[in-house]
Motif scaffolding. Sequence first.
Motif, PDB file in Angstrom:
ATOM      1  N   TYR A  67      39.833 -25.907  62.218  1.00 42.41           N
ATOM      2  CA  TYR A  67      40.306 -26.512  63.466  1.00 42.41           C
ATOM      3  C   TYR A  67      41.314 -27.622  63.172  1.00 42.41           C
ATOM      4  N   VAL A  68      40.975 -28.501  62.248  1.00 43.72           N
ATOM      5  CA  VAL A  68      41.864 -29.624  61.910  1.00 43.72           C
ATOM      6  C   VAL A  68      43.163 -29.088  61.305  1.00 43.72           C
ATOM      7  N   GLU A  69      43.064 -28.074  60.496  1.00 44.41           N
ATOM      8  CA  GLU A  69      44.259 -27.465  59.897  1.00 44.41           C
ATOM      9  C   GLU A  69      45.185 -26.924  60.988  1.00 44.41           C
ATOM     10  N   ALA A  70      44.621 -26.281  61.987  1.00 43.51           N
ATOM     11  CA  ALA A  70      45.423 -25.658  63.047  1.00 43.51           C
ATOM     12  C   ALA A  70      45.880 -26.660  64.108  1.00 43.51           C
ATOM     13  N   ASN A  71      45.049 -27.656  64.417  1.00 42.40           N
ATOM     14  CA  ASN A  71      45.320 -28.540  65.553  1.00 42.40           C
ATOM     15  C   ASN A  71      45.515 -30.012  65.202  1.00 42.40           C
ATOM     16  N   GLY A  72      45.298 -30.372  63.982  1.00 45.05           N
ATOM     17  CA  GLY A  72      45.351 -31.778  63.597  1.00 45.05           C
ATOM     18  C   GLY A  72      44.043 -32.474  63.942  1.00 45.05           C
ATOM     19  N   LEU A  73      43.967 -33.739  63.599  1.00 43.30           N
ATOM     20  CA  LEU A  73      42.753 -34.507  63.869  1.00 43.30           C
ATOM     21  C   LEU A  73      42.621 -34.806  65.353  1.00 43.30           C
ATOM     22  N   PRO A  74      41.426 -34.635  65.894  1.00 43.24           N
ATOM     23  CA  PRO A  74      41.217 -35.023  67.284  1.00 43.24           C
ATOM     24  C   PRO A  74      41.457 -36.524  67.429  1.00 43.24           C
ATOM     25  N   LEU A  75      42.098 -36.903  68.503  1.00 45.59           N
ATOM     26  CA  LEU A  75      42.377 -38.319  68.794  1.00 45.59           C
ATOM     27  C   LEU A  75      43.315 -38.981  67.784  1.00 45.59           C
ATOM     28  N   ALA A  76      44.050 -38.190  67.011  1.00 43.82           N
ATOM     29  CA  ALA A  76      44.953 -38.740  66.001  1.00 43.82           C
ATOM     30  C   ALA A  76      45.986 -39.669  66.614  1.00 43.82           C
ATOM     31  N   ARG A  77      46.362 -39.409  67.856  1.00 46.44           N
ATOM     32  CA  ARG A  77      47.389 -40.238  68.501  1.00 46.44           C
ATOM     33  C   ARG A  77      46.910 -41.674  68.709  1.00 46.44           C
ATOM     34  N   HIS A  78      45.603 -41.906  68.654  1.00 47.14           N
ATOM     35  CA  HIS A  78      45.043 -43.244  68.841  1.00 47.14           C
ATOM     36  C   HIS A  78      44.877 -44.010  67.538  1.00 47.14           C
ATOM     37  N   ARG A  79      45.160 -43.362  66.419  1.00 50.63           N
ATOM     38  CA  ARG A  79      45.005 -44.034  65.124  1.00 50.63           C
ATOM     39  C   ARG A  79      46.072 -45.106  64.959  1.00 50.63           C
ATOM     40  N   GLN A  80      45.697 -46.214  64.384  1.00 50.08           N
ATOM     41  CA  GLN A  80      46.636 -47.316  64.190  1.00 50.08           C
ATOM     42  C   GLN A  80      47.063 -47.457  62.733  1.00 50.08           C
ATOM     43  N   PHE A  81      46.829 -46.440  61.947  1.00 52.05           N
ATOM     44  CA  PHE A  81      47.233 -46.477  60.539  1.00 52.05           C
ATOM     45  C   PHE A  81      47.864 -45.181  60.139  1.00 52.05           C
TER      46      PHE A  81
END
Length: 81
Positions: A67-81
């Motif tokens: 899933y992460v490979e296909a869609n990226g990390l869930p909530l990645a847009r909220h990461r501050q690093f």
Amino acid sequence: MRTTEVAKSVRKPTNLSLDSALLKEAKSLGINVSRSAEAGIAEAVKLHKRSKWLNENAEAIESSNAYVEANGLPLARHRQF
């Protein structure tokens, strides 16, 4: 503040067969053979449980990784690093 008491485990006398040269060397070095054997067994149990958990959950881990490979990390847009 109240201190939490650590429950003492019950110790059970056990017979073990050990390499006599190793036992002699351990005793000459002042090693507590019982505690060392217990530590080794505890480590073996921990490794076995880890391996068993990984085997039992391999499908879920693989699915999550896919899933992460296909869609990226869930909530990645909220990461501050």
